[in-house]
Write a protein that holds these residues in place. Structure first.
Motif, mmCIF file in Angstrom:
data_model
loop_
_atom_site.group_PDB
_atom_site.id
_atom_site.type_symbol
_atom_site.label_atom_id
_atom_site.label_comp_id
_atom_site.label_asym_id
_atom_site.label_seq_id
_atom_site.Cartn_x
_atom_site.Cartn_y
_atom_site.Cartn_z
ATOM 1 N N ALA A 51 0.859 -1.183 0.000
ATOM 2 C CA ALA A 51 0.000 0.000 0.000
ATOM 3 C C ALA A 51 0.892 1.229 0.000
ATOM 4 O O ALA A 51 2.004 1.212 0.538
ATOM 5 N N ASP A 52 0.414 2.308 -0.623
ATOM 6 C CA ASP A 52 1.253 3.505 -0.710
ATOM 7 C C ASP A 52 0.893 4.563 0.337
ATOM 8 O O ASP A 52 1.675 5.466 0.580
ATOM 9 N N GLN A 53 -0.249 4.471 0.981
ATOM 10 C CA GLN A 53 -0.623 5.423 2.021
ATOM 11 C C GLN A 53 -0.661 4.670 3.349
ATOM 12 O O GLN A 53 -1.679 4.136 3.746
ATOM 13 N N VAL A 54 0.475 4.654 4.025
ATOM 14 C CA VAL A 54 0.646 3.839 5.217
ATOM 15 C C VAL A 54 0.916 4.742 6.415
ATOM 16 O O VAL A 54 1.659 5.705 6.316
ATOM 17 N N GLU A 55 0.281 4.423 7.544
ATOM 18 C CA GLU A 55 0.541 5.108 8.795
ATOM 19 C C GLU A 55 1.017 4.082 9.812
ATOM 20 O O GLU A 55 0.531 2.959 9.835
ATOM 21 N N LYS A 56 1.935 4.497 10.658
ATOM 22 C CA LYS A 56 2.457 3.599 11.683
ATOM 23 C C LYS A 56 1.647 3.778 12.958
ATOM 24 O O LYS A 56 1.403 4.900 13.394
ATOM 25 N N LEU A 57 1.255 2.654 13.565
ATOM 26 C CA LEU A 57 0.522 2.717 14.824
ATOM 27 C C LEU A 57 1.495 2.986 15.960
ATOM 28 O O LEU A 57 2.589 2.439 16.004
ATOM 29 N N GLN A 58 1.068 3.825 16.901
ATOM 30 C CA GLN A 58 1.971 4.255 17.964
ATOM 31 C C GLN A 58 2.013 3.288 19.142
ATOM 32 O O GLN A 58 3.068 2.889 19.578
ATOM 33 N N GLY A 153 4.828 0.355 -0.209
ATOM 34 C CA GLY A 153 5.201 0.201 -1.609
ATOM 35 C C GLY A 153 4.059 0.631 -2.504
ATOM 36 O O GLY A 153 3.047 1.131 -2.043
ATOM 37 N N GLU A 154 4.226 0.454 -3.781
ATOM 38 C CA GLU A 154 3.184 0.793 -4.747
ATOM 39 C C GLU A 154 2.128 -0.299 -4.773
ATOM 40 O O GLU A 154 2.440 -1.490 -4.780
ATOM 41 N N ALA A 155 0.863 0.091 -4.831
ATOM 42 C CA ALA A 155 -0.233 -0.874 -4.847
ATOM 43 C C ALA A 155 -0.203 -1.732 -6.108
ATOM 44 O O ALA A 155 -0.717 -2.851 -6.109
ATOM 45 N N SER A 156 0.411 -1.227 -7.170
ATOM 46 C CA SER A 156 0.498 -2.009 -8.407
ATOM 47 C C SER A 156 1.376 -3.262 -8.240
ATOM 48 O O SER A 156 1.266 -4.185 -9.045
ATOM 49 N N GLN A 157 2.197 -3.311 -7.209
ATOM 50 C CA GLN A 157 3.036 -4.489 -6.959
ATOM 51 C C GLN A 157 2.195 -5.704 -6.530
ATOM 52 O O GLN A 157 2.646 -6.820 -6.628
ATOM 53 N N ASN A 158 0.972 -5.474 -6.086
ATOM 54 C CA ASN A 158 0.103 -6.570 -5.664
ATOM 55 C C ASN A 158 -0.361 -7.406 -6.854
ATOM 56 O O ASN A 158 -0.763 -8.552 -6.676
#
Length: 160
Positions: A51-58, A153-158
């Motif tokens: 996924a290209d829009q990723v957030e890290k959980l705290q 990463g890019e979603a197109s890699q899926n």
């Protein structure tokens, strides 16, 4: 007439063990700090999608993990090749998810129970029907905070 006499026995002096407890506790402390404890042993194949829009959980201690995917090579003879759900260190059915959520909530302090997040670690080859069933059971358990764990990463890699 000599004043000094040499020892003839040739014995070695005793080794001083006075600093031994200090060394043992220093090693113990080092290994306690440096060792990472594994929470869960994966029993499934779990290659996460990109996924290209990723957030890290705290806050990692407020996350409940649900794994889904095909059993790994070690477990294929027992459980087959169909995608399965893993809760903690055991395979589970769809109906076990609600009880799992309740038990995880009860293990946390009351003021933290509303902040719990369910993280879905779903293999990219898993059937979407199983994911829908998991989401339905989460709604029934009133676990509305859901996170999909992915790789950056890019979603197109899926599609490859």
């Amino acid at each position: 007439m000599s004043k000094f006499k040499k020892k003839k026995s040739g014995e070695l002096p005793a080794i001083s063990t006075a600093s031994l407890p200090d060394i043992v506790f220093m090693l113990l402390f080092f290994f306690m700090v440096a060792t990472v404890m594994r929470d869960t042993t994966l029993m499934i194949e779990n290659e996460l999608p990109y996924a290209d829009q990723v957030e890290k959980l705290q806050k990692k201690d407020l996350i409940m993990y649900i794994y889904a995917g095909k059993p790994s090579d070690r477990y294929k003879s027992q459980y087959g090749t169909e995608s399965r759900i893993q809760l903690n260190d055991k395979f589970a059915n769809i109906k076990d998810i609600q009880q799992f959520i309740i038990e995880e909530r009860e293990s946390k302090r009351e003021e933290l129970q509303s902040e719990l997040t369910t993280a879905l670690k779903i293999d990219k080859e898993t059937n979407m029907g199983l994911v829908s069933d998991i989401k339905y059971e989460l709604r029934r358990a009133e676990a509305y905070r859901v996170n999909y764990t992915t790789k950056t990463g890019e979603a197109s890699q899926n599609l490859q």
